[in-house]
Every structure is written in structure tokens, then in C-alpha cells.
Scaffold this motif. Structure first.
Motif, PDB file in Angstrom:
ATOM      1  N   UNK A  44       0.814  -1.212   0.000  1.00  0.00           N
ATOM      2  CA  UNK A  44       0.000   0.000   0.000  1.00  0.00           C
ATOM      3  C   UNK A  44       0.850   1.265   0.000  1.00  0.00           C
ATOM      4  N   UNK A  45       1.978   1.221   0.673  1.00  0.00           N
ATOM      5  CA  UNK A  45       2.818   2.417   0.794  1.00  0.00           C
ATOM      6  C   UNK A  45       3.399   2.856  -0.541  1.00  0.00           C
ATOM      7  N   UNK A  46       3.404   1.956  -1.523  1.00  0.00           N
ATOM      8  CA  UNK A  46       3.953   2.303  -2.838  1.00  0.00           C
ATOM      9  C   UNK A  46       2.946   3.016  -3.729  1.00  0.00           C
ATOM     10  N   UNK A  47       1.700   3.130  -3.293  1.00  0.00           N
ATOM     11  CA  UNK A  47       0.676   3.825  -4.078  1.00  0.00           C
ATOM     12  C   UNK A  47       0.787   5.323  -3.788  1.00  0.00           C
ATOM     13  N   UNK A  83       1.837   9.470  -5.475  1.00  0.00           N
ATOM     14  CA  UNK A  83       1.768  10.345  -6.642  1.00  0.00           C
ATOM     15  C   UNK A  83       3.089  10.323  -7.404  1.00  0.00           C
ATOM     16  N   UNK A  84       3.049  10.545  -8.716  1.00  0.00           N
ATOM     17  CA  UNK A  84       4.289  10.551  -9.499  1.00  0.00           C
ATOM     18  C   UNK A  84       5.347  11.510  -8.967  1.00  0.00           C
ATOM     19  N   UNK A  85       4.942  12.694  -8.516  1.00  0.00           N
ATOM     20  CA  UNK A  85       5.920  13.681  -8.036  1.00  0.00           C
ATOM     21  C   UNK A  85       6.632  13.203  -6.778  1.00  0.00           C
ATOM     22  N   UNK A  86       6.020  12.271  -6.050  1.00  0.00           N
ATOM     23  CA  UNK A  86       6.659  11.712  -4.865  1.00  0.00           C
ATOM     24  C   UNK A  86       7.560  10.534  -5.223  1.00  0.00           C
ATOM     25  N   UNK A  87       7.164   9.777  -6.225  1.00  0.00           N
ATOM     26  CA  UNK A  87       7.958   8.617  -6.629  1.00  0.00           C
ATOM     27  C   UNK A  87       9.246   9.033  -7.331  1.00  0.00           C
TER      28      UNK A  87
END
Length: 381
Positions: free
Chosen positions: A65-68, A70-74
Motif C-alpha cells: 500500500x505504501x507504494x501507491x 503520486x508521481x511527483x513523490x515517486x
């Protein structure tokens, strides 16, 4: 507007003069080939999407779940322009244009946008993301090759900002190169498709980066790949191209890579076996064509609002630069030069007017292909 001197003619003139001017030929030809109004249009496309987070198509493996997120965070450096690889090469577009046209009106905004992305904390996060579990094949090879192309452009740029950005990017550049160098010996077959996974196009970008960075181990791995995958190829079925969603030509990309690896005479001999259908003025070659039909016509785009069908605009752009590259790799008096340059011009003329940004499906990436073509990026430093 900057003069539209034919870059090949300019190159010949400078080489004839010799000395320091000859050494400056590639960059001079690149600058001469750029139309500043068109360059401003292409820069605007990149600036519009560079930090536009949505819509976004991410290639992201979820481990929980923690990998879901926003793109700007990833991936906080490269989260705009719809996908990671397009964000990377949009940065390349801006860096290349401000290097070649440093006094362009768009240059200050471009510098600020690149600086915002290439902040140390952002690059540290990108490295962590790349090293994450389940990401061994992330953006391989296309996106990773474009990352190296961005790194190469920064290395070429003798500018305080560029030197700082290059140093900041270096950990991600190093991680990217190491991943590709670890992958190449294990790759048992080439990938011969017309989209992102194709190996030949990415190998060309990787080759160019290795030359700029002085990375001979990468060059040796690519020489080995050229020998294993392509050196014995014959009769590439160019007539079967394009497939309906291609943006890269499998046949032309392979030849454009091999012209980097082989000396002109060896390349000319290999090309005769690989693409025997290139017209050379002989009766047999003329007979193989329909009367009055040009060799290799541009692809037809039926719907530029469809993200996959719009790939054909990219195909026409990449075909143009690949045809120019193939011509560049041949001896000066090769009989195929006329057919290659004429086909390149047809594709260039068909494709460049379509790079407008009217549809985000093409606008988020076609500007890069247009700049790669018009600035002669595969030929000029």
C-alpha cells in the motif's frame, strides 16, 4: 531568425577550411540547422509539460500500500510530460536548445525549469527509486538511454549552470550506466520492434554518451552487441514497415547504430547486404521501384488525438534523422547518398509541421524528436 544554411553544405565548407574551424564543425552545423522560431515552439512544448503531473502513465511496481503514491513523490525530478522517459528527454531538449541558442528568449525560463528538476534532493530520490525492489527493468533500455543522453548534453555544455546540474545528476547517471552495463552481456537476443524496447536506437544513444563520458567499457560492450546481434544481418524487410504503432524503424535504427560502430568503407559494405533495396542509380535498383515512385515514403497519421496512432509522426521524424545518419556514415561519393538524403527530406517535410502540441498525446514528446532531428543530435556535438 537564424539563417537556414544547409547543414551538410556548411559542414563541407568548414572541413575544407581545416584547422580549428574544422574541429568546430559539428556544433556549427547543429546551430546552423536550427530555425529559431521552430526551436522556440519546441521549447514551449517541453516547458508546458515538464512539471505537469497529470495525465500520467507510470510504469510502477507496487510492493504494498505504501507504494501507491503520486508521481511527483515517486520520481520528483522526472514526473511530468506524461511518463518518465518523456520527462527525461524533455529536459534534454531544453538543455540542448539553451546550449545551442544561449540568448534565445526562452532560455531564462528553460534554465529555471531545469534547475527546479535537477535539485540534489530530487536526484537522490530518483536513485533510491531506481534501486528499489522489483525495478531491475525499469525504463530499460529507452528511458535509461535518454537519461544518458541528457547526461551527455550536460557534459558538453561549458556553462556554470550546466556544470552544476551535471554534477548533481552524476549519481543517477552512474547508476543508469551500471545497470545497462550489467544487462548488456546477459541480453542474448536483440529487440527488433518499433517502440520503446527496441535495442538499436537505445544503443546509439548509449554509444554517443560513452564517447562524451570517455566510458570505454560501455563502448566495448556495445561493439560486442553490434557483432553478436547485427553484424551478420542481411536483407532487412524494410517493405514490411511500418507497423501500426511504430515510432522507430527497426531496419533504419539498426543501420544508424552500425554506422557509429563501423568505419565508412566497412559500413558501406555491410549496408549493401543489409539494405540492398536502397536505390543507387543502377538499372537493377531502378527496376525494383515502381515507375515514378519515390523510395521510402512517409507514414500516414490518421488520428493525432490517439496516443498510439500518433506514433507515426515520431516515426517520420526518427526516419529522417536515421536516414541522415546512414548517409553520414557512408563514404563521400557513395552512389546511395542521393536516395538517402531525398528520403530524409521527404520525411522531415512531412513530420515537422505536425509538431504543434495541439494534442497532448503527441505534444508531450514529439518536440524532442523534432529537436533531435533539426539540431542533428546524432551527428553533431
Amino acid at each position: 531568425m537564424r539563417s537556414r544554411i544547409a547543414p551538410i553544405l556548411l559542414e563541407a565548407m568548414l572541413i575544407a577550411l581545416g584547422g580549428p574551424l574544422a574541429a568546430a564543425t559539428p556544433a556549427a552545423a547543429a546551430r546552423a540547422s536550427l530555425d529559431e522560431a521552430a526551436a522556440a515552439r519546441f521549447a514551449a512544448l517541453a516547458l508546458k509539460c515538464l512539471h505537469q503531473e497529470y495525465p500520467n502513465h507510470i510504469s510502477h511496481t507496487l510492493g504494498g500500500d505504501a507504494d501507491a503514491r503520486a508521481p511527483r513523490e515517486l520520481t520528483p525530478a522526472f514526473y511530468g510530460c506524461y511518463d518518465w522517459h518523456s520527462a527525461v528527454h524533455a529536459h534534454w531538449l531544453l538543455v540542448r536548445l539553451i546550449r545551442l541558442i544561449p540568448d534565445a528568449p526562452f532560455a531564462p525560463e528553460a534554465r529555471a525549469a531545469v534547475a527546479q528538476s535537477l535539485a540534489p534532493a530530487n536526484i537522490e530520490a530518483e536513485v533510491r527509486y531506481l534501486r528499489g525492489t522489483g525495478r531491475a527493468s525499469f525504463e530499460r533500455p529507452y528511458g535509461l538511454a535518454w537519461l544518458l543522453e541528457l547526461a551527455a548534453e550536460l557534459r558538453r555544455f561549458d556553462d556554470p549552470d550546466a556544470k552544476r546540474w551535471s554534477a548533481t545528476l552524476r549519481p543517477l547517471e552512474t547508476e543508469t550506466a551500471a545497470r545497462l552495463e550489467g544487462w548488456l552481456p546477459k541480453l542474448h537476443y536483440p529487440i527488433r520492434i518499433g517502440e520503446h524496447d527496441q535495442t538499436a536506437f537505445s544503443f546509439g544513444l548509449m554509444w554517443d554518451w560513452a564517447g562524451v563520458a570517455g566510458e570505454q567499457p560501455m563502448r566495448r560492450l556495445l561493439e560486442d552487441a553490434a557483432q553478436r546481434f547485427y553484424r551478420q544481418d542481411r536483407n532487412c524487410p524494410l517493405a514490411y514497415e511500418p507497423s501500426g504503432e511504430d515510432f522507430l524503424s527497426p531496419c533504419l535504427a539498426e543501420a544508424d547504430f552500425l554506422r557509429r560502430v563501423l568505419a565508412p568503407r566497412a559500413f558501406a559494405s555491410w549496408l549493401t547486404r543489409f539494405l540492398p533495396q536502397i536505390p543507387d542509380g543502377r538499372a537493377g535498383a531502378r527496376a525494383a521501384q515502381r515507375p515514378g515512385a519515390p523510395w521510402l515514403v512517409p507514414g500516414v497519421v490518421t488520428d493525432r488525438a490517439d496516443p498510439k496512432l500518433a506514433h507515426i509522426d515520431g516515426l517520420n521524424l526518427s526516419r529522417a534523422w536515421m536516414l541522415e545518419g546512414i548517409a553520414h556514415g557512408l563514404p563521400a561519393h557513395d552512389a546511395r547518398l542521393a536516395a538517402l538524403t531525398a528520403a530524409a527530406a521527404r520525411h522531415r517535410d512531412a513530420a515537422l509541421p505536425a509538431v504543434t502540441g495541439e494534442h497532448y498525446e503527441g505534444g508531450h514528446w514529439l518536440g524532442t524528436f523534432a529537436v533531435y532531428l533539426t539540431s542533428r543530435a546524432g551527428l553533431a556535438q
